[in-house]
Design a protein around this motif. Structure first.
Motif, mmCIF file in Angstrom:
data_model
loop_
_atom_site.group_PDB
_atom_site.id
_atom_site.type_symbol
_atom_site.label_atom_id
_atom_site.label_comp_id
_atom_site.label_asym_id
_atom_site.label_seq_id
_atom_site.Cartn_x
_atom_site.Cartn_y
_atom_site.Cartn_z
ATOM 1 N N ARG A 1 2.899 -19.320 -60.361
ATOM 2 C CA ARG A 1 4.086 -20.077 -59.914
ATOM 3 C C ARG A 1 4.854 -19.379 -58.793
ATOM 4 O O ARG A 1 6.079 -19.299 -58.800
ATOM 5 C CB ARG A 1 5.012 -20.342 -61.103
ATOM 6 N N GLY A 2 4.124 -18.825 -57.854
ATOM 7 C CA GLY A 2 4.776 -18.217 -56.690
ATOM 8 C C GLY A 2 5.328 -16.820 -56.939
ATOM 9 O O GLY A 2 6.115 -16.316 -56.133
ATOM 10 N N HIS B 1 5.931 -12.846 -57.045
ATOM 11 C CA HIS B 1 5.673 -11.806 -56.059
ATOM 12 C C HIS B 1 4.786 -10.713 -56.657
ATOM 13 O O HIS B 1 4.775 -10.510 -57.865
ATOM 14 C CB HIS B 1 6.992 -11.142 -55.631
ATOM 15 N N PRO C 1 -0.602 -20.823 -56.902
ATOM 16 C CA PRO C 1 -0.010 -20.174 -55.727
ATOM 17 C C PRO C 1 0.775 -18.911 -56.086
ATOM 18 O O PRO C 1 1.394 -18.827 -57.135
ATOM 19 C CB PRO C 1 0.952 -21.240 -55.184
ATOM 20 N N TYR D 1 5.159 -13.293 -52.429
ATOM 21 C CA TYR D 1 5.009 -12.152 -51.523
ATOM 22 C C TYR D 1 3.963 -11.135 -52.017
ATOM 23 O O TYR D 1 3.863 -10.871 -53.211
ATOM 24 C CB TYR D 1 6.331 -11.388 -51.433
ATOM 25 N N SER E 1 1.029 -17.294 -45.828
ATOM 26 C CA SER E 1 2.230 -17.232 -45.001
ATOM 27 C C SER E 1 2.115 -16.076 -44.005
ATOM 28 O O SER E 1 1.021 -15.569 -43.745
ATOM 29 C CB SER E 1 3.458 -17.100 -45.891
ATOM 30 N N GLN E 2 3.257 -15.646 -43.474
ATOM 31 C CA GLN E 2 3.225 -14.686 -42.376
ATOM 32 C C GLN E 2 2.706 -13.300 -42.790
ATOM 33 O O GLN E 2 2.678 -12.955 -43.945
ATOM 34 C CB GLN E 2 4.615 -14.573 -41.747
ATOM 35 N N ALA F 1 -0.140 -18.134 -41.240
ATOM 36 C CA ALA F 1 1.029 -18.322 -40.381
ATOM 37 C C ALA F 1 1.099 -17.182 -39.354
ATOM 38 O O ALA F 1 0.080 -16.559 -39.034
ATOM 39 C CB ALA F 1 2.292 -18.409 -41.223
ATOM 40 N N ARG G 1 1.793 -13.684 -37.194
ATOM 41 C CA ARG G 1 1.580 -12.243 -37.386
ATOM 42 C C ARG G 1 0.430 -11.911 -38.333
ATOM 43 O O ARG G 1 0.456 -10.891 -39.009
ATOM 44 C CB ARG G 1 2.875 -11.583 -37.853
ATOM 45 N N HIS H 1 1.574 -17.406 -34.316
ATOM 46 C CA HIS H 1 1.827 -16.556 -33.146
ATOM 47 C C HIS H 1 1.817 -15.060 -33.485
ATOM 48 O O HIS H 1 1.972 -14.680 -34.633
ATOM 49 C CB HIS H 1 3.160 -16.935 -32.501
#
Lengths: 228, 308
Positions: free
Chosen positions: A36-37, A39, A56, A59, A96-97, A115, A117, A135
């Motif tokens: 559940r997300g 970290h 999912p 961090y 993610s990044q 995402a 970096r 990017h």
């Protein structure tokens, strides 16, 4: 196969269990339910575990990983597999990044998109992204490989050292000192090996372009060596 | 850090759950910022009437006095609903300016949180769980809402420094990041007649969007122009009476994740904030792109993504 359900069990207990694998244990397959997300799921593993995360994560999943194979059946938050040393981390969704940031070894596979970096300051890790990347990816990449089956965002490979980048789609723009380079036979071989290891099929190495450092920035100029 | 959440309902049968869903989302983000918390709820509209949400540090004495003054000013057409340190004055829309003038005459005893036909803002220093329970946010229904939990950087930890910021009727903004050109921009906006309550950078962003929309831009166009005029780090979630928008700066280091189903559009600083939403396992989940405007509007069929 030990199973941890993060809906009812504590994340610290999970990571503690993964860090204290008794010597000689045969049962190295772990299943993690309901992340559940959360970290820091399965960070700092240093044994050849086979960890399946069903959902999912937040961090830093798989951060500092050594030896373990970690598969996430979902998406990952920022900093997945950050500073990975060895082993394999597979994200079946998006990341993610700064995925794989500063990674020193092993392989990170992202089946979806990554995402911004992605692979920033990579130092030996191999990263394969089946979708697109954002990017500033591979910024200051020192060694290792970044393979992208989709498109790359702005400023790819800015201030690159020796990391090698392979992109199949379009590159929105190249960063400072990053240039397209010739695909020689050894690069086709390396790329084919990386794709095979990542379990990617149905693409030819001839569909990719290679990018690397032009080695024209200050730190590459021998005349600046006597500044120290 | 800071944590932000937003929920825009497409399926009106969820309206009664809005406060509950948004509260759970915000409380989950508590460890991104423990300083203060706030929530904006877009609720029921009564034709011709507006809500002025006010706050006082001494509600017991101040609101009784305020209610008497409001009755004297507006007469029977007014009401005051008190919720802890906040109160919502409902008045005919044409009398809002008079009520604001009266509040200005009270020497800061009462602060205006928001003005609008549907929007109410509740914000205080403290943890999200305490703030949502003080104001009974879970029982509130509405069409959309935005929440914020703050880790202060650019201005003091006070009620007025908490988010959401509202600088125009039914408009609000929450911000994760920090702006670097807010002092200049504040001066320019003041010259245009915008009013500021704090030294906070996020209030400037809110006022900027209000000023642009006053110029006739829609929310999507105002957000697009913000990309040119705002300097610094930002992930914004903004609300208008019928709209909901998201914008990230070109560097996009402040986290953001969105989810969309047939029933709703949701925003969270982290995926954790979204896990309790209905049918989240089948939602389209994505990270909003840098420099790209996302907005939805329930009236115009103007919902779209504008890539800058």
């Amino acid at each position: 196969m030990p199973t941890f359900d993060l809906a009812t069990q504590d994340l610290r207990d999970l990571n503690k269990a993964l860090h204290t694998i008794p010597a000689g244990t045969n049962d190295l397959d772990y299943e993690i339910l309901n992340p559940r997300g959360s970290h820091a799921v399965a960070v700092g593993c240093s044994d050849p575990l086979n960890i399946s995360v069903k959902g999912p994560v937040g961090y830093y999943c798989g951060g500092m990983n050594a030896e373990a194979t970690i598969t996430v059946k979902g998406s990952a938050g920022p900093g997945v597999a950050e500073n990975m040393m060895s082993g394999m981390v597979v994200i079946e969704g998006d990341a993610s990044q700064y995925a794989g940031a500063t990674g020193r070894g092993g392989m990170l596979v992202i089946r979806g998109n990554a995402a911004s970096r992605c692979g920033i300051s990579m130092k030996g890790i191999d990263i394969v992204v089946e979708g697109n990347i954002g990017h500033m990816s591979a910024f200051m990449g020192q060694s290792g490989h970044l393979v992208v089956l989709g498109d790359a965002g702005e400023a790819l490979g800015d201030s690159l050292y020796e990391a090698k980048l392979f992109v199949r789609g379009t590159v929105k723009s190249l960063g400072a000192d990053c240039i397209e380079k010739e695909m020689r036979p050894e690069h086709h071989e390396t790329l084919a090996r990386l794709l095979e290891k990542a379990g990617v099929t149905g693409v030819e190495t001839s569909e990719f372009k290679r990018y690397g450092s032009a080695r024209t920035l200050y730190n590459f100029n021998i005349d600046n060596a006597d500044a120290y | 850090m800071c944590g932000i959440v937003g929920l825009f309902l497409k399926d009106r049968s969820l309206d009664t759950n809005l406060g509950q869903l948004l509260s759970d989302m915000l409380v989950t983000m508590t460890d991104r910022g423990p300083d203060s918390a706030g929530i904006a709820i877009y609720g029921e509209e009564t034709a011709g009437r507006s809500k002025v949400t006010i706050q006082s540090d001494t509600p017991d004495v101040t609101f009784a006095d305020f209610e008497r003054r409001l009755g004297d000013l507006v007469g029977k057409g007014s009401s005051l609903r008190i919720k802890d340190t906040h109160a919502v004055a409902e008045v005919p829309t044409g009398r809002v300016a008079d009520v604001r003038a009266m509040i200005d005459g009270l020497d800061g005893a009462v602060r205006v949180m928001s003005v609008g036909e549907t929007m109410e803002i509740y914000k205080e220093v403290g943890l999200p769980k305490d703030v949502v329970s003080r104001f009974d946010i879970r029982s509130m229904s509405g069409t959309h809402g935005i929440g914020h939990t703050r880790m202060a950087t650019e201005s003091a930890v006070t009620t007025l420094g908490a988010h959401p910021f509202s600088t125009g009727a039914d408009q609000c903004l929450v911000h994760n990041g920090s702006l670097s050109n807010h002092n200049n921009l504040r001066r320019e906006l003041k010259r245009l007649g915008m009013r500021f309550e704090t030294q906070n950078d996020s209030e400037v962003a809110a006022a900027y969007l209000t000023a642009r929309m006053k110029d006739g831009l829609d929310l999507g166009e105002a957000l697009t122009s913000a990309l040119d005029d705002l300097d610094g780090f930002f992930t914004f979630v903004v609300g208008t009476k019928t709209g909901f928008g998201v914008l990230r700066d070109p560097i996009a280091c402040k986290p953001a994740v969105m989810a969309e189903t047939d029933q709703y559009v949701a925003f969270g600083s982290e995926f954790r904030a979204l896990v309790g939403l209905p049918n989240i396992d089948n939602a389209r989940v994505w990270e909003p792109e840098p420099s790209s405007v996302y907005f939805w509007d329930r009236e115009a069929s103007a919902s779209r993504t504008l890539a800058a």
